[in-house]
Design a protein around this motif. Sequence first.
Motif, PDB file in Angstrom:
ATOM      1  N   ARG A  23      -3.195   7.019  12.249  1.00 36.41           N
ATOM      2  CA  ARG A  23      -3.256   6.795  10.804  1.00 36.41           C
ATOM      3  C   ARG A  23      -3.942   5.482  10.466  1.00 36.41           C
ATOM      4  O   ARG A  23      -4.085   5.147   9.292  1.00 36.41           O
ATOM      5  CB  ARG A  23      -1.840   6.806  10.222  1.00 36.41           C
ATOM      6  N   MET A  24      -4.358   4.726  11.486  1.00 34.19           N
ATOM      7  CA  MET A  24      -5.012   3.427  11.321  1.00 34.19           C
ATOM      8  C   MET A  24      -4.146   2.491  10.482  1.00 34.19           C
ATOM      9  O   MET A  24      -4.571   1.928   9.475  1.00 34.19           O
ATOM     10  CB  MET A  24      -6.401   3.598  10.710  1.00 34.19           C
ATOM     11  N   LEU A  25      -2.899   2.312  10.937  1.00 29.27           N
ATOM     12  CA  LEU A  25      -1.928   1.476  10.260  1.00 29.27           C
ATOM     13  C   LEU A  25      -1.178   0.607  11.262  1.00 29.27           C
ATOM     14  O   LEU A  25      -1.037   0.974  12.430  1.00 29.27           O
ATOM     15  CB  LEU A  25      -0.902   2.327   9.499  1.00 29.27           C
ATOM     16  N   GLN A  65      12.043  -5.855   4.436  1.00 23.54           N
ATOM     17  CA  GLN A  65      11.294  -4.732   3.873  1.00 23.54           C
ATOM     18  C   GLN A  65      10.364  -4.112   4.913  1.00 23.54           C
ATOM     19  O   GLN A  65       9.779  -4.810   5.739  1.00 23.54           O
ATOM     20  CB  GLN A  65      10.472  -5.202   2.669  1.00 23.54           C
ATOM     21  N   TYR A  66      10.239  -2.801   4.856  1.00 26.58           N
ATOM     22  CA  TYR A  66       9.314  -2.070   5.716  1.00 26.58           C
ATOM     23  C   TYR A  66       8.046  -1.762   4.918  1.00 26.58           C
ATOM     24  O   TYR A  66       8.113  -1.455   3.733  1.00 26.58           O
ATOM     25  CB  TYR A  66       9.940  -0.752   6.185  1.00 26.58           C
ATOM     26  N   ARG A  67       6.906  -1.847   5.583  1.00 26.78           N
ATOM     27  CA  ARG A  67       5.665  -1.480   4.904  1.00 26.78           C
ATOM     28  C   ARG A  67       4.600  -1.168   5.951  1.00 26.78           C
ATOM     29  O   ARG A  67       4.777  -1.446   7.140  1.00 26.78           O
ATOM     30  CB  ARG A  67       5.186  -2.591   3.983  1.00 26.78           C
ATOM     31  N   ASN A  68       3.515  -0.590   5.488  1.00 20.76           N
ATOM     32  CA  ASN A  68       2.362  -0.336   6.344  1.00 20.76           C
ATOM     33  C   ASN A  68       1.263  -1.337   6.004  1.00 20.76           C
ATOM     34  O   ASN A  68       0.986  -1.593   4.834  1.00 20.76           O
ATOM     35  CB  ASN A  68       1.829   1.083   6.127  1.00 20.76           C
ATOM     36  N   ALA A  69       0.656  -1.904   7.032  1.00 22.45           N
ATOM     37  CA  ALA A  69      -0.471  -2.811   6.853  1.00 22.45           C
ATOM     38  C   ALA A  69      -1.723  -2.131   7.381  1.00 22.45           C
ATOM     39  O   ALA A  69      -1.659  -1.204   8.187  1.00 22.45           O
ATOM     40  CB  ALA A  69      -0.233  -4.125   7.589  1.00 22.45           C
ATOM     41  N   MET A  70      -2.875  -2.606   6.925  1.00 22.69           N
ATOM     42  CA  MET A  70      -4.127  -1.974   7.317  1.00 22.69           C
ATOM     43  C   MET A  70      -4.482  -2.304   8.765  1.00 22.69           C
ATOM     44  O   MET A  70      -4.131  -3.356   9.289  1.00 22.69           O
ATOM     45  CB  MET A  70      -5.253  -2.411   6.384  1.00 22.69           C
ATOM     46  N   LEU A  71      -5.164  -1.369   9.403  1.00 32.05           N
ATOM     47  CA  LEU A  71      -5.648  -1.544  10.772  1.00 32.05           C
ATOM     48  C   LEU A  71      -7.118  -1.134  10.797  1.00 32.05           C
ATOM     49  O   LEU A  71      -7.436   0.048  10.713  1.00 32.05           O
ATOM     50  CB  LEU A  71      -4.832  -0.695  11.751  1.00 32.05           C
ATOM     51  N   SER A  72      -7.996  -2.105  10.894  1.00 27.87           N
ATOM     52  CA  SER A  72      -9.435  -1.816  10.874  1.00 27.87           C
ATOM     53  C   SER A  72      -9.911  -1.364  12.250  1.00 27.87           C
ATOM     54  O   SER A  72      -9.227  -1.538  13.267  1.00 27.87           O
ATOM     55  CB  SER A  72     -10.216  -3.062  10.446  1.00 27.87           C
ATOM     56  N   ASP A  73     -11.099  -0.787  12.292  1.00 29.27           N
ATOM     57  CA  ASP A  73     -11.672  -0.329  13.562  1.00 29.27           C
ATOM     58  C   ASP A  73     -11.855  -1.488  14.535  1.00 29.27           C
ATOM     59  O   ASP A  73     -11.541  -1.375  15.729  1.00 29.27           O
ATOM     60  CB  ASP A  73     -13.023   0.358  13.312  1.00 29.27           C
ATOM     61  N   ASP A  74     -12.372  -2.609  14.035  1.00 25.34           N
ATOM     62  CA  ASP A  74     -12.608  -3.755  14.914  1.00 25.34           C
ATOM     63  C   ASP A  74     -11.300  -4.326  15.442  1.00 25.34           C
ATOM     64  O   ASP A  74     -11.208  -4.720  16.615  1.00 25.34           O
ATOM     65  CB  ASP A  74     -13.382  -4.848  14.169  1.00 25.34           C
TER      66      ASP A  74
END
Length: 301
Positions: free
Chosen positions: A156-158, A168-177
């Motif tokens: 999911r790229m997260l 708190q729970y959350r999703n952060a971004m995960l870039s290709d690089d």
Amino acid sequence: MTIVNSTSISPLRQRLIDDMNMRHFGRDTQRNYLRDVARFASWLGRPPDKAAGEDLRRFQIEQSDAGMAAPTMNSIVSALRFFFTFTLDRPDLARKLYRIKHPRKLPVVLSREEVARLLNATTCLKHQAALSVAYGAGLRVAEVSMLKVRDVDSERMLLRVERGKGGQYRNAMLSDDLLGLLRQWWKVGYRQGELHRDGWLFPGQHYLKPISTRQLHRVVVEAAQAASITKRVGPHTLRHSFATHLLEDGIDIRIIQTLLGHAKLDNTAFYTKVATRTIRAVTSPLDKLAMFIPGAGTPDG
């Protein structure tokens, strides 16, 4: 996340710890709250559950007269409010505590070129990967420290942040690089015996413990010195830079709020004050008058 041996402390202190654990307070928050309640108890000269409203009033007045900085006093107020509201069930006393208004300093932000120099100045792949997560996903230093290998969701790229501020729970971004860099770190760390599939993404000196926030702060400072960056920086500087650079790229501020895990939009909007590229992109109404362009004439004719 208990940070004290429960067999060596008073029942009241243990109750405070239990209340914080129940709300998933982080290690640093727990330590600060315990310290601040103990500071008040020391001033009071008796157990803090024996305090009266007038005691809280005098405490704040005396600390202010002694020159205590507003941010420090506000941190103590937060700890005491929690203690009186939840641990003692005395919200009437908590209302006697007042936060002090003070001008908020603009955060230190690195340019993109400075971020690149800092990341390249790290001394090992683990440190470069950890700081890249702080900048590339905008995580707090404690969130970087507490990441586990399984929190990297490449499908999911997260990045799953399970120990965010306030539990708190959350999703952060995960870039290709960033994913590519983390895969490099996995290969090296796994081969060296540092990384395990159910372990910490950035282990400390022992693989069963995560890297400390203090160590990450030291890594940032040393990398900044090696990169000849004269600004006063820390791990949170990378988070500030992440938010500011996204804002300058035209990303909607509410999306940035979600990525940062801010409860209030006001906290995210503060970055508009340091987004210099955004300011430079705005055309002044004076320029639209075209008064001072050669050959455009003068106001009189």
